[in-house]
Design a protein around this motif. Structure first.
Motif, mmCIF file in Angstrom:
data_model
loop_
_atom_site.group_PDB
_atom_site.id
_atom_site.type_symbol
_atom_site.label_atom_id
_atom_site.label_comp_id
_atom_site.label_asym_id
_atom_site.label_seq_id
_atom_site.Cartn_x
_atom_site.Cartn_y
_atom_site.Cartn_z
ATOM 1 N N ASN A 126 0.838 -1.297 -0.046
ATOM 2 C CA ASN A 126 -0.056 0.031 0.181
ATOM 3 C C ASN A 126 0.870 1.308 0.068
ATOM 4 O OD1 ASN A 126 -2.589 -1.564 0.094
ATOM 5 N ND2 ASN A 126 -2.085 -1.741 2.071
ATOM 6 N N GLN A 127 1.969 0.979 0.019
ATOM 7 C CA GLN A 127 3.020 2.185 -0.055
ATOM 8 C C GLN A 127 3.041 2.917 1.283
ATOM 9 O OE1 GLN A 127 5.664 2.306 -2.564
ATOM 10 N NE2 GLN A 127 4.437 0.180 -2.858
ATOM 11 N N HIS A 128 2.873 2.312 2.524
ATOM 12 C CA HIS A 128 3.028 3.040 3.576
ATOM 13 C C HIS A 128 3.660 2.055 4.506
ATOM 14 C CE1 HIS A 128 -1.614 1.933 4.743
ATOM 15 N NE2 HIS A 128 -0.796 0.710 4.769
ATOM 16 N N MET A 129 3.974 2.591 5.746
ATOM 17 C CA MET A 129 4.623 1.751 6.896
ATOM 18 C C MET A 129 3.798 0.531 7.125
ATOM 19 S SD MET A 129 6.439 3.278 10.201
ATOM 20 C CE MET A 129 6.722 2.223 11.488
ATOM 21 N N ASN A 130 4.227 -0.434 7.014
ATOM 22 C CA ASN A 130 3.486 -1.850 7.385
ATOM 23 C C ASN A 130 3.215 -1.868 8.895
ATOM 24 O OD1 ASN A 130 3.884 -4.910 8.252
ATOM 25 N ND2 ASN A 130 2.600 -4.710 6.509
ATOM 26 N N VAL A 131 2.128 -2.474 9.298
ATOM 27 C CA VAL A 131 1.626 -2.531 10.942
ATOM 28 C C VAL A 131 2.775 -3.297 11.635
ATOM 29 C CG1 VAL A 131 -0.797 -2.595 10.444
ATOM 30 C CG2 VAL A 131 0.403 -4.873 10.507
ATOM 31 N N ALA A 132 3.511 -4.208 10.925
ATOM 32 C CA ALA A 132 4.401 -4.888 12.038
ATOM 33 C C ALA A 132 5.817 -4.120 12.317
ATOM 34 C CB ALA A 132 4.949 -6.172 11.018
ATOM 35 N N TYR A 133 5.978 -3.058 11.580
ATOM 36 C CA TYR A 133 7.075 -2.184 11.642
ATOM 37 C C TYR A 133 6.646 -1.059 12.749
ATOM 38 C CZ TYR A 133 9.366 -4.924 8.334
ATOM 39 O OH TYR A 133 9.979 -6.074 7.821
ATOM 40 N N TYR A 134 5.505 -0.716 12.703
ATOM 41 C CA TYR A 134 5.035 0.242 13.885
ATOM 42 C C TYR A 134 5.341 -0.393 14.925
ATOM 43 C CZ TYR A 134 2.180 3.297 10.834
ATOM 44 O OH TYR A 134 1.980 4.441 9.808
ATOM 45 N N ILE A 135 4.773 -1.717 15.288
ATOM 46 C CA ILE A 135 4.886 -2.621 16.693
ATOM 47 C C ILE A 135 6.458 -2.564 16.957
ATOM 48 C CG2 ILE A 135 4.690 -4.858 17.624
ATOM 49 C CD1 ILE A 135 1.925 -5.030 15.671
ATOM 50 N N LEU A 136 7.257 -2.935 15.858
ATOM 51 C CA LEU A 136 8.747 -2.752 16.079
ATOM 52 C C LEU A 136 9.147 -1.513 16.500
ATOM 53 C CD1 LEU A 136 11.480 -4.041 15.595
ATOM 54 C CD2 LEU A 136 11.649 -3.278 13.457
ATOM 55 N N ALA A 137 8.845 -0.461 15.908
ATOM 56 C CA ALA A 137 9.130 0.819 16.274
ATOM 57 C C ALA A 137 8.790 1.102 17.991
ATOM 58 C CB ALA A 137 8.706 1.772 15.339
ATOM 59 N N PHE A 138 7.578 0.825 18.169
ATOM 60 C CA PHE A 138 7.110 0.576 19.476
ATOM 61 C C PHE A 138 7.951 0.092 20.396
ATOM 62 C CE2 PHE A 138 2.817 2.434 17.772
ATOM 63 C CZ PHE A 138 3.023 3.891 18.260
ATOM 64 N N ASP A 139 8.012 -1.115 20.172
ATOM 65 C CA ASP A 139 9.053 -2.141 20.901
ATOM 66 C C ASP A 139 10.517 -1.459 21.225
ATOM 67 O OD1 ASP A 139 9.451 -4.817 22.210
ATOM 68 O OD2 ASP A 139 10.598 -5.219 20.671
ATOM 69 N N LEU A 140 11.041 -0.946 20.213
ATOM 70 C CA LEU A 140 12.190 -0.353 20.340
ATOM 71 C C LEU A 140 12.148 0.860 21.316
ATOM 72 C CD1 LEU A 140 13.623 -0.229 16.548
ATOM 73 C CD2 LEU A 140 14.207 -1.740 18.611
ATOM 74 N N ALA A 141 11.009 1.713 21.184
ATOM 75 C CA ALA A 141 10.569 2.500 22.297
ATOM 76 C C ALA A 141 10.523 1.961 23.677
ATOM 77 C CB ALA A 141 9.391 3.557 21.892
ATOM 78 N N VAL A 142 9.757 0.973 23.860
ATOM 79 C CA VAL A 142 10.172 0.281 25.218
ATOM 80 C C VAL A 142 11.393 -0.122 25.689
ATOM 81 C CG1 VAL A 142 9.188 -1.894 26.465
ATOM 82 C CG2 VAL A 142 7.649 -0.613 24.924
ATOM 83 N N ASP A 143 12.019 -0.775 24.706
ATOM 84 C CA ASP A 143 13.654 -0.962 25.057
ATOM 85 C C ASP A 143 14.298 0.357 25.582
ATOM 86 O OD1 ASP A 143 13.113 -3.589 24.405
ATOM 87 O OD2 ASP A 143 14.257 -3.474 22.551
#
Length: 168
Positions: free
Chosen positions: A24-41
């Motif tokens: 869809n030419q936008h950030m995939n849902v899995a990578y939002y979760i990855l980015a949030f997980d990196l924020a948790v770390d």
């Protein structure tokens, strides 16, 4: 952060990578979760929950529940910043709310509500936070200021007027 509309404490920033883009030419849902997980770390590092902490104490955290909302799209190379607001914590748990903002256009792109448990890895059971970690969590909560409870927090998924529902 300089933008007054950002809520929470800045914990991580980044840029949408080309491999994070879907059909869809936008950030995939899995990578939002990855980015949030990196924020948790990143937040855990502020509390002293590092890989060294895990190795020395044989303790860590486990995510037990999360809820993501997508507000606006992010595309390749767009910069983002993630903030965190602590909603609650006790002697074994922490409940936080994260917001992902486009860092130059300043819009809210996504939110993540996250509940984590502190775990003794030797027995794989929930365990109390060590006093020094609990003290850092308390200090973070104290310095974050008073923010309203986010409207997305605790939100229930539902279709307002379903044509079908398996709920009785």
């Amino acid at each position: 952060m300089s933008d007054p509309d950002y809520l929470g404490s800045d914990v991580v920033s980044g840029q949408v990578l080309p491999e994070w883009i879907d059909v869809n030419q936008h950030m995939n849902v899995a990578y939002y979760i990855l980015a949030f997980d990196l924020a948790v770390d990143s937040l855990w590092e502020r509390f002293g929950i590092t890989s060294e902490y895990v190795n020395v104490t044989d303790s860590s955290t486990f995510a037990v529940e999360s809820h993501i909302t997508w507000q606006r799209e992010l595309s390749v190379d767009q910069p983002y910043v993630i903030t965190t607001q602590l909603l609650a914590y006790d002697e074994k748990r922490i409940h936080q709310f994260m917001r992902m903002y486009h860092s130059t256009e300043h819009y809210l792109a996504a939110t993540a509500e996250w509940l984590n448990l502190h775990v003794d890895l030797s027995v794989r059971k929930v365990a109390p936070w060590p006093k020094d970690i609990l003290h850092r969590i308390a200090a973070f909560a104290e310095q974050q200021g008073n923010h309203d409870w986010p409207p997305e927090a605790g939100k229930q998924m539902q279709v307002a007027k379903p044509l079908f529902s398996s709920r009785n």
